[in-house]
Design an enzyme around this catalytic site. Structure first.
Site, short mmCIF file in Angstrom:
data_model
loop_
_atom_site.label_atom_id
_atom_site.label_comp_id
_atom_site.label_asym_id
_atom_site.label_seq_id
_atom_site.Cartn_x
_atom_site.Cartn_y
_atom_site.Cartn_z
N HIS A 112 0.82 -1.23 0.00
CA HIS A 112 0.00 0.00 0.00
C HIS A 112 0.85 1.27 0.00
CE1 HIS A 112 -3.67 -2.31 1.85
NE2 HIS A 112 -3.51 -2.55 0.58
N GLU A 206 -8.38 -9.88 17.95
CA GLU A 206 -9.74 -10.45 17.90
C GLU A 206 -9.88 -11.19 16.58
OE1 GLU A 206 -12.09 -6.84 18.06
OE2 GLU A 206 -10.89 -6.00 16.44
N1 APR Z 1 -2.18 -6.79 18.31
C1 APR Z 1 -2.73 -7.57 17.33
N2 APR Z 1 -3.80 -7.19 16.58
C2 APR Z 1 -4.31 -5.97 16.84
C3 APR Z 1 -3.80 -5.11 17.85
C4 APR Z 1 -2.67 -5.57 18.59
N3 APR Z 1 -2.12 -4.84 19.56
N4 APR Z 1 -4.55 -3.96 17.87
C5 APR Z 1 -5.51 -4.11 16.91
N5 APR Z 1 -5.36 -5.32 16.30
C6 APR Z 1 -6.16 -5.87 15.21
C7 APR Z 1 -7.64 -5.50 15.27
O1 APR Z 1 -8.34 -6.47 16.00
C8 APR Z 1 -8.04 -5.51 13.79
O2 APR Z 1 -8.46 -6.81 13.40
O3 APR Z 1 -5.67 -5.30 14.01
C9 APR Z 1 -6.72 -5.19 13.06
C10 APR Z 1 -6.65 -3.78 12.46
O4 APR Z 1 -7.62 -3.71 11.46
P1 APR Z 1 -7.80 -2.39 10.57
O5 APR Z 1 -7.87 -1.22 11.43
O6 APR Z 1 -8.94 -2.67 9.65
O7 APR Z 1 -6.42 -2.27 9.76
P2 APR Z 1 -5.93 -3.14 8.50
O8 APR Z 1 -6.52 -4.50 8.50
O9 APR Z 1 -4.45 -3.03 8.45
O10 APR Z 1 -6.56 -2.29 7.29
C11 APR Z 1 -6.31 -2.73 5.98
O11 APR Z 1 -7.40 -0.81 5.07
O12 APR Z 1 -7.83 1.36 5.48
C12 APR Z 1 -7.14 0.52 4.66
O13 APR Z 1 -5.13 0.85 3.43
C13 APR Z 1 -5.64 0.74 4.72
O14 APR Z 1 -3.86 -0.89 4.90
C14 APR Z 1 -5.13 -0.54 5.38
C15 APR Z 1 -6.20 -1.55 5.03
#
Ligand code: APR
Length: 239
Positions: A112, A206
């Protein structure tokens, strides 16, 4: 449970959750970035055409946060795995931060884009960038004031997809860390890897939207689950 002796090629997908404990906000948590910013306002090519100042400010702030952050135990554990794993390993990250690299990992692919990179839409050059872009600085290569964040916005094609699919087709083990499985094509990698015979493991706070695709899900903070898993992987213990 497959014995590690049978595992040679590993593909790891990381998401915002792996950097959450480094103080970088995730996207879809209650206090996530998409809670107080609309994707349509800051993360699409249309938004950049409509209001470039708003978009540049959003990424200028994220760039400053990235530079103020430090890698955590999960990043360091993956960097150790990268150093010590004798066969193929690729860390495909959805994150625009450089915490994998700052922890010492080399086999990292930013699908990304990168927050600390500016892309000139006049001459196509990319530049390591730690400053701001909202003040329209000239491109160091061509002088045009046409620099944009080197980020893949919604509606744009992620980077180096051929390499990612090639690695998935060779993978014996696919590990997903800290991602909600909400965004494709990354959310489809587990299915791809599984269809090529890989074992699949999810490490997340989760259950994600794609949990049903994984052979195993281990819940908890990345700073705990990832070092445990790396210890197992390098110790030859089944994982
Ligand atoms: N340890 C492990 N997992 C975690 C932690 C932690 N400390 N904190 C949060 N999470 C998990 C949450 O439970 C969630 O499932 O990380 C995940 C984050 O999800 P998103 O916020 O949706 O982020 P991501 O999956 O990286 O998003 C994907 O979406 O917005 C676009 O381009 C952006 O790269 C991004 C893509």
């Amino acid at each position: 449970m497959r014995d590690m002796a049978q595992i040679r090629n590993i593909v790891i997908l990381s998401g915002a959750g792996i950097s959450a404990e480094s103080g970088l906000r995730t996207f879809r948590a209650d206090d996530g970035l998409w809670d107080d910013h609309r994707v349509e306002d800051v993360a699409t090519p249309e938004a950049f055409r409509r209001d470039p100042d708003l978009v540049q400010r959003f990424y200028d702030e994220r760039r400053a946060n990235i530079m103020a952050a430090q890698p955590n135990a999960a990043h360091h554990a993956l960097a150790r795995l990268d150093r010590e794993w004798p066969a193929e390993l690729l860390i495909v990250t959805q994150n625009i931060d450089d915490l994998h690299e700052r922890a010492g990992a080399g086999r990292v692919l930013h699908m990304h884009g990168e927050g600390l990179s500016a892309w000139c839409s006049a001459c196509d050059a990319r530049h390591h960038w730690t400053g701001t872009l909202r003040d329209k600085p000239p491109c160091p290569a061509c002088g045009a004031r046409a620099l944009r964040p080197d980020i893949v916005w919604f509606g744009e094609m992620p980077y180096r997809m051929d390499e990612i699919f090639a690695a998935l087709s060779r993978a014996d083990l696919f590990v997903s860390i800290g991602t909600s499985g909400a965004v494709y094509p990354a959310a489809g990698f587990v299915e791809q890897a599984k269809s090529c015979g890989a074992r699949t493991l999810e490490l997340n706070l989760e259950r994600s939207q794609g949990s049903h695709w994984f052979d195993e899900t281990r819940l908890g903070p990345a700073s705990e689950r990832v070092p445990e898993w790396v210890e197992d992987a390098l110790g030859g213990r089944p994982c």
